[in-house]
Design a protein around this motif. Structure first.
Motif, PDB file in Angstrom:
ATOM      1  N   TYR A  94       0.675  -0.894   0.144  1.00  0.00           N
ATOM      2  CA  TYR A  94       0.155  -0.200  -0.036  1.00  0.00           C
ATOM      3  C   TYR A  94       0.224   0.878   0.198  1.00  0.00           C
ATOM      4  N   LEU A  95       1.783   1.251   0.889  1.00  0.00           N
ATOM      5  CA  LEU A  95       3.102   2.666   0.139  1.00  0.00           C
ATOM      6  C   LEU A  95       3.565   2.630  -0.708  1.00  0.00           C
ATOM      7  N   LEU A 267      -6.782   6.991  -6.085  1.00  0.00           N
ATOM      8  CA  LEU A 267      -6.303   6.071  -5.513  1.00  0.00           C
ATOM      9  C   LEU A 267      -4.834   6.097  -4.314  1.00  0.00           C
ATOM     10  N   ILE A 268      -5.003   7.070  -4.378  1.00  0.00           N
ATOM     11  CA  ILE A 268      -3.751   7.833  -2.752  1.00  0.00           C
ATOM     12  C   ILE A 268      -4.917   7.559  -1.653  1.00  0.00           C
ATOM     13  N   ALA A 272      -4.714   4.930   1.385  1.00  0.00           N
ATOM     14  CA  ALA A 272      -4.546   5.839   2.725  1.00  0.00           C
ATOM     15  C   ALA A 272      -5.532   5.467   3.707  1.00  0.00           C
ATOM     16  N   GLU A 273      -6.562   5.253   3.596  1.00  0.00           N
ATOM     17  CA  GLU A 273      -8.096   5.377   4.056  1.00  0.00           C
ATOM     18  C   GLU A 273      -8.120   3.577   4.710  1.00  0.00           C
ATOM     19  N   THR A 274      -7.760   2.107   3.298  1.00  0.00           N
ATOM     20  CA  THR A 274      -7.760   1.047   3.790  1.00  0.00           C
ATOM     21  C   THR A 274      -6.417   0.662   4.225  1.00  0.00           C
ATOM     22  N   ILE A 275      -5.397   0.977   4.346  1.00  0.00           N
ATOM     23  CA  ILE A 275      -3.922   1.042   4.110  1.00  0.00           C
ATOM     24  C   ILE A 275      -3.969  -0.587   5.951  1.00  0.00           C
TER      25      ILE A 275
END
Lengths: 359, 125
Positions: A94-95, A267-268, A272-275
């Motif tokens: 994710y990062l 996408l960011i 960022a919400e589901t990481i």
């Protein structure tokens, strides 16, 4: 019959930040043929793979280009991880996605500024680059580097982004998205911009596919191919649809890049919400023995890192096919028939990255 | 990690044009052509893709072997073939745009080939 003359375009030209040469064959002011050549800053980076350990070569890969630096590093480590069967932690995937999309955002904004400059629209150029600064600030804040992030490593990433910082990014995206809409509105709806770009440098859908075009040059002609659909990093978990346009002209390629600003923002936001929580790297032991063609969607299109190891700490081959190299044949097809004054705009419409090409 | 399934098909040089023509007919796009030096020979990978099915045709040639161009089938192949010639010295015949060794304009004498270093200029030059 008009006399034919050859006009050299580049390697030094106001519209070219980097050196590429085109021999333009003209009949009066009309381009009838084009011969491209490269090599003014050829660095032989591929050969360095035999002299650097495979874990260190990621630093070389990141320095192939200062714009898509992170994604070169990603494509390289992804190839090594596949050969060595390394399972990267979910949080690292994710990062990697967040940094990739930040890179795409700042690359597209850089290009939009240069494109506006090529059209002579100076205030639009400055507005694009002003917006780009906020993306560079996010990159600097999360990785420590504005140009070279240096966060990718074999087995994961070197730095984490904490919850607080992720929330900061999400908050930043709200006004940023609105500013991008305002900017995109000028690029797509201003009459002087439309008059300058529409119907210029056309590549049809069939030509773009057959010529091996990549990225916005391909999608601007209506071909919905985007390497992110391979599902690498976290793209397989996120909702994503490639942006396409059908006209195949300079305006369409510009519209694809404007559209991709919002895809990247989305996408960011999703990432960022589901990481997921968890580690950001795994320990990697051993040496790569095998080969793999690692594909990643860079801002200019699909990049291919062919990596081959023989079980030692040095790889035997790294071959990097950059998107600009793939977009040179379409450029050769775009230019004939246009006027000499249109050449800078058409050349810029493929977003040429000579730094990548001269790896 | 979502590893992509990739196929490498080793073929004799004589089958190259026919195989490439078949892939073109099947709707594959040319992704890249790349060369790898292996001891006294070269491996050339012709990479194609169709709906994310990644397929490579691989031919192995000795340094002096003439390789037929596929630019008559995939027009854009000239960029990779000239690069292959300039960097490795592989003679490619029948290219639609032949730079005769001048596409990559380096001050360093070409080709940069590992196995042919120190030998005379490459055949297309």
């Amino acid at each position: 019959m008009p006399e034919r003359i050859v006009v050299p375009f580049g390697p030094q030209h106001p519209v070219l930040p980097e050196p590429i040469h085109l021999d333009l064959v003209l009949e009066d002011e009309t381009v009838v043929d084009v011969i491209p050549s490269i090599g003014y800053v050829h660095r032989g980076l591929e050969q360095l793979v035999t002299k650097r350990e495979y874990t260190d070569f990621v630093h070389v890969a990141e320095r192939i280009c200062g714009i898509c630096s992170f994604m070169h590093g990603l494509a390289y480590v992804q190839g090594i991880e596949t050969i060595m069967d390394v399972e990267v932690p979910d949080r690292a995937r994710y990062l990697r996605t967040i940094w990739s999309e930040c890179s795409r955002l700042h690359s597209h904004l850089l290009w939009l500024g240069l494109f506006a400059d090529a059209m002579g629209f100076e205030s639009l150029f400055m507005q694009s680059w002003r917006l780009r600064e906020s993306v560079l600030d996010v990159l600097e804040d999360t990785s420590g580097g504005r140009v070279i992030q240096g966060t990718c490593k074999v087995g994961g990433v070197r730095r984490d982004i904490g919850r607080e910082k992720l929330d900061d990014i999400l908050r930043t995206l709200v006004p940023f998205e609105q500013q991008c809409r305002n900017l995109g509105d000028v690029f797509l709806n201003d009459e002087s911009v439309k008059n300058r770009l529409q119907g210029l440098g056309i590549v049809t859908k069939g030509e773009a596919y057959d010529l091996g075009a990549a990225g916005p040059t391909l999608r601007g002609s209506g071909v919905p191919i985007d390497a992110r659909n391979l599902g690498y990093a976290a793209y397989g978990d996120l909702d994503f649809k490639p942006v396409t346009e059908s006209a195949g002209d300079c305006y369409a390629r510009c519209a694809v890049r404007v559209g991709e600003l919002f895809t990247s923002i989305d996408l960011i936001r999703q990432a960022a919400e589901t990481i997921p929580e968890g580690p950001i790297e795994v320990k990697v032991t051993g040496t790569p023995d095998g080969e793999y063609f690692s594909r990643v969607e860079q801002p200019r299109g699909e990049v291919v890192h062919y990596i081959r190891g023989n079980g030692t700490k040095h790889l035997t081959r790294a071959r990097i096919r950059t998107p600009t190299l793939a977009n040179l044949p379409p450029l050769v097809k775009m230019l004939p028939g246009c006027q000499l004054a249109d050449v800078p705009v058409i050349v810029l419409s493929i977003d040429p990255c000579i730094s990548c090409t001269e790896r | 990690m979502t590893a992509e399934k990739q196929t490498i098909r080793e073929i004799p040089l004589g089958d190259l044009e026919r195989s490439v023509r078949e892939l073109h007919g099947d709707g594959y796009r040319l992704v890249q052509i790349g060369c790898t030096a292996i001891e006294e020979a070269y491996e050339i990978n012709y990479s194609f893709d169709k709906d994310f099915t990644f397929l490579n045709l691989r031919v192995t040639v000795t340094p002096e072997t003439e390789v037929p161009s596929i630019s008559g089938i995939y027009w854009g192949a000239f960029i990779y073939e000239n690069e292959m010639h300039d960097l490795f010295g592989i003679p490619v015949t029948g290219m639609n745009i032949d730079f005769h060794g001048a596409m990559i304009r380096t001050a360093q004498k070409q080709p940069f080939s590992v196995t042919r270093k120190g030998e005379g200029p490459c055949r297309n030059a």
